[in-house]
Design a protein around this motif. Structure first.
Motif, mmCIF file in Angstrom:
data_model
loop_
_atom_site.group_PDB
_atom_site.id
_atom_site.type_symbol
_atom_site.label_atom_id
_atom_site.label_comp_id
_atom_site.label_asym_id
_atom_site.label_seq_id
_atom_site.Cartn_x
_atom_site.Cartn_y
_atom_site.Cartn_z
ATOM 1 N N TYR A 50 4.046 -12.587 52.591
ATOM 2 C CA TYR A 50 4.986 -13.388 53.376
ATOM 3 C C TYR A 50 4.802 -14.877 53.070
ATOM 4 O O TYR A 50 5.769 -15.607 52.835
ATOM 5 C CB TYR A 50 4.782 -13.116 54.871
ATOM 6 C CG TYR A 50 5.632 -13.976 55.757
ATOM 7 C CD1 TYR A 50 6.966 -13.650 56.011
ATOM 8 C CD2 TYR A 50 5.121 -15.139 56.341
ATOM 9 C CE1 TYR A 50 7.760 -14.455 56.828
ATOM 10 C CE2 TYR A 50 5.902 -15.940 57.142
ATOM 11 C CZ TYR A 50 7.216 -15.592 57.379
ATOM 12 O OH TYR A 50 8.000 -16.397 58.176
ATOM 13 N N LYS A 51 3.548 -15.335 53.065
ATOM 14 C CA LYS A 51 3.274 -16.748 52.775
ATOM 15 C C LYS A 51 3.726 -17.115 51.365
ATOM 16 O O LYS A 51 4.258 -18.206 51.143
ATOM 17 C CB LYS A 51 1.785 -17.042 52.933
ATOM 18 C CG LYS A 51 1.313 -17.046 54.368
ATOM 19 C CD LYS A 51 -0.192 -17.255 54.443
ATOM 20 C CE LYS A 51 -0.692 -17.277 55.866
ATOM 21 N NZ LYS A 51 -2.169 -17.398 55.908
ATOM 22 N N LEU A 52 3.519 -16.217 50.422
ATOM 23 C CA LEU A 52 3.922 -16.475 49.039
ATOM 24 C C LEU A 52 5.438 -16.548 48.905
ATOM 25 O O LEU A 52 5.979 -17.513 48.366
ATOM 26 C CB LEU A 52 3.357 -15.379 48.124
ATOM 27 C CG LEU A 52 3.823 -15.394 46.667
ATOM 28 C CD1 LEU A 52 3.465 -16.702 45.982
ATOM 29 C CD2 LEU A 52 3.220 -14.211 45.925
ATOM 30 N N LYS A 53 6.137 -15.545 49.416
ATOM 31 C CA LYS A 53 7.590 -15.464 49.209
ATOM 32 C C LYS A 53 8.392 -16.439 50.065
ATOM 33 O O LYS A 53 9.393 -16.982 49.611
ATOM 34 C CB LYS A 53 8.083 -14.045 49.498
ATOM 35 C CG LYS A 53 7.735 -13.040 48.425
ATOM 36 C CD LYS A 53 8.289 -11.675 48.730
ATOM 37 C CE LYS A 53 9.794 -11.629 48.560
ATOM 38 N NZ LYS A 53 10.322 -10.257 48.645
ATOM 39 N N TYR A 54 7.976 -16.629 51.313
ATOM 40 C CA TYR A 54 8.816 -17.387 52.241
ATOM 41 C C TYR A 54 8.255 -18.751 52.630
ATOM 42 O O TYR A 54 8.947 -19.543 53.259
ATOM 43 C CB TYR A 54 9.092 -16.540 53.486
ATOM 44 C CG TYR A 54 9.781 -15.257 53.109
ATOM 45 C CD1 TYR A 54 11.098 -15.259 52.652
ATOM 46 C CD2 TYR A 54 9.098 -14.046 53.141
ATOM 47 C CE1 TYR A 54 11.722 -14.083 52.268
ATOM 48 C CE2 TYR A 54 9.712 -12.871 52.755
ATOM 49 C CZ TYR A 54 11.023 -12.897 52.316
ATOM 50 O OH TYR A 54 11.636 -11.741 51.924
ATOM 51 N N ARG A 55 7.008 -19.016 52.232
ATOM 52 C CA ARG A 55 6.421 -20.330 52.492
ATOM 53 C C ARG A 55 5.986 -21.009 51.198
ATOM 54 O O ARG A 55 5.353 -22.063 51.235
ATOM 55 C CB ARG A 55 5.213 -20.212 53.440
ATOM 56 C CG ARG A 55 5.541 -19.623 54.817
ATOM 57 C CD ARG A 55 6.408 -20.576 55.622
ATOM 58 N NE ARG A 55 6.670 -20.084 56.956
ATOM 59 C CZ ARG A 55 7.832 -19.556 57.346
ATOM 60 N NH1 ARG A 55 8.838 -19.456 56.501
ATOM 61 N NH2 ARG A 55 7.998 -19.145 58.586
ATOM 62 N N SER A 56 6.281 -20.374 50.056
ATOM 63 C CA SER A 56 5.924 -20.905 48.730
ATOM 64 C C SER A 56 4.450 -21.271 48.634
ATOM 65 O O SER A 56 4.087 -22.284 48.037
ATOM 66 C CB SER A 56 6.796 -22.118 48.370
ATOM 67 O OG SER A 56 8.149 -21.736 48.310
ATOM 68 N N ASP A 57 3.601 -20.440 49.228
ATOM 69 C CA ASP A 57 2.163 -20.656 49.177
ATOM 70 C C ASP A 57 1.612 -19.938 47.940
ATOM 71 O O ASP A 57 1.201 -18.784 47.992
ATOM 72 C CB ASP A 57 1.499 -20.128 50.453
ATOM 73 C CG ASP A 57 -0.001 -20.372 50.481
ATOM 74 O OD1 ASP A 57 -0.560 -20.872 49.468
ATOM 75 O OD2 ASP A 57 -0.629 -20.053 51.507
ATOM 76 N N TRP A 58 1.589 -20.662 46.825
ATOM 77 C CA TRP A 58 1.215 -20.064 45.538
ATOM 78 C C TRP A 58 -0.276 -19.790 45.441
ATOM 79 O O TRP A 58 -0.720 -19.121 44.506
ATOM 80 C CB TRP A 58 1.719 -20.954 44.395
ATOM 81 C CG TRP A 58 3.212 -21.007 44.425
ATOM 82 C CD1 TRP A 58 3.990 -22.004 44.940
ATOM 83 C CD2 TRP A 58 4.112 -19.989 43.994
ATOM 84 N NE1 TRP A 58 5.322 -21.662 44.850
ATOM 85 C CE2 TRP A 58 5.422 -20.434 44.261
ATOM 86 C CE3 TRP A 58 3.942 -18.737 43.398
ATOM 87 C CZ2 TRP A 58 6.549 -19.686 43.973
ATOM 88 C CZ3 TRP A 58 5.066 -17.985 43.094
ATOM 89 C CH2 TRP A 58 6.357 -18.453 43.386
ATOM 90 N N THR A 59 -1.060 -20.256 46.421
ATOM 91 C CA THR A 59 -2.486 -19.925 46.422
ATOM 92 C C THR A 59 -2.710 -18.446 46.732
ATOM 93 O O THR A 59 -3.823 -17.942 46.553
ATOM 94 C CB THR A 59 -3.269 -20.770 47.449
ATOM 95 O OG1 THR A 59 -2.820 -20.447 48.774
ATOM 96 C CG2 THR A 59 -3.098 -22.263 47.179
ATOM 97 N N GLN A 60 -1.691 -17.742 47.179
ATOM 98 C CA GLN A 60 -1.811 -16.310 47.499
ATOM 99 C C GLN A 60 -1.776 -15.432 46.242
ATOM 100 O O GLN A 60 -2.180 -14.269 46.283
ATOM 101 C CB GLN A 60 -0.691 -15.870 48.455
ATOM 102 C CG GLN A 60 -0.655 -16.630 49.766
ATOM 103 C CD GLN A 60 -1.926 -16.483 50.575
ATOM 104 O OE1 GLN A 60 -2.546 -15.423 50.613
ATOM 105 N NE2 GLN A 60 -2.333 -17.561 51.226
ATOM 106 N N VAL A 61 -1.286 -15.964 45.120
ATOM 107 C CA VAL A 61 -1.133 -15.171 43.895
ATOM 108 C C VAL A 61 -2.470 -14.598 43.430
ATOM 109 O O VAL A 61 -2.587 -13.400 43.151
ATOM 110 C CB VAL A 61 -0.475 -16.011 42.767
ATOM 111 C CG1 VAL A 61 -0.553 -15.292 41.425
ATOM 112 C CG2 VAL A 61 0.979 -16.318 43.122
ATOM 113 N N GLY A 62 -3.486 -15.444 43.337
ATOM 114 C CA GLY A 62 -4.790 -15.007 42.847
ATOM 115 C C GLY A 62 -5.417 -13.911 43.691
ATOM 116 O O GLY A 62 -5.809 -12.859 43.166
ATOM 117 N N PRO A 63 -5.529 -14.101 45.022
ATOM 118 C CA PRO A 63 -6.111 -13.045 45.847
ATOM 119 C C PRO A 63 -5.322 -11.733 45.808
ATOM 120 O O PRO A 63 -5.920 -10.649 45.799
ATOM 121 C CB PRO A 63 -6.108 -13.650 47.258
ATOM 122 C CG PRO A 63 -6.129 -15.123 47.040
ATOM 123 C CD PRO A 63 -5.340 -15.347 45.782
#
Length: 195
Positions: A50-63
């Motif tokens: 959710y954070k990645l797709k809708y908040r553009s939180d790209w730090t979620q990609v690695g985990p």
């Protein structure tokens, strides 16, 4: 990241999701404009997605990529390459392609972001307006194309990666297209979450 691996059923050889997307939803009443409000509790992978797709939180990609490597990749035999599902919504950066690329780096596997594409399906209704899997499957028939982007003869086992699994109609249509490509052997499906 806490996961609870779920099986994905479809026309692939094996498939899994890291977790359910939503754990619970509580109706909180309507806001001042008459719109319903909800308290949604997501799984840890669901919240990261959710954070990645809708908040553009790209730090979620690695985990997320690392969790896929740890929890799902060992369940598939001899994966030779990764194929991300083509996007439905145009974005400057595509979350699924980013996760696939990072997973490829971690697992030392090639990633083919341009192997599979979604073609324009003239006259087909938008998937968001359809509710059942059969309706979605009919709308998606013939909507995926495979580009001969893999060198050598193959076949290689492919990991077909997507973010959220709902009915599975899109992944099944993509899998059907990939099965017609002689350089692909077994097809494994993996998603971050499942509805």
């Amino acid at each position: 990241m806490l996961v609870d691996v779920k099986t994905l059923t479809g026309n692939w050889d094996a498939g899994y999701a890291l977790h359910k997307h939503v754990l619970s939803t509580t109706y909180l009443g309507d806001d001042e404009h008459g719109h319903p409000r909800f308290d949604t509790v997501r799984s840890e992978p669901g919240e990261a997605l959710y954070k990645l797709k809708y908040r553009s939180d790209w730090t979620q990609v690695g985990p997320l990529a690392d969790q896929l490597r740890q929890s799902l990749l060992p369940r598939f035999r001899e994966v030779g390459l990764i194929v991300p599902m083509p996007p439905t919504v145009h974005r400057v950066r595509q979350p699924v392609a980013e996760i696939a690329t990072q997973l490829g780096r971690l697992a030392e596997l090639p990633v083919f972001t341009d192997l599979l594409s979604k073609t324009a399906c003239v006259g087909a209704p938008q998937l968001k307006n359809l509710t059942g899997k059969d309706e979605k499957a009919a709308a998606l028939a013939g909507c995926f194309a495979v580009k001969d982007a893999i060198g050598g003869n193959g076949p290689w086992n492919a990991l077909l990666l997507d973010d959220l699994f709902d009915t599975g109609a899109s992944m099944e249509a993509a899998c059907t297209a990939l099965r017609a490509y002689p350089k692909i052997g077994r097809i494994y499906a993996a998603t971050i979450t499942k509805t």
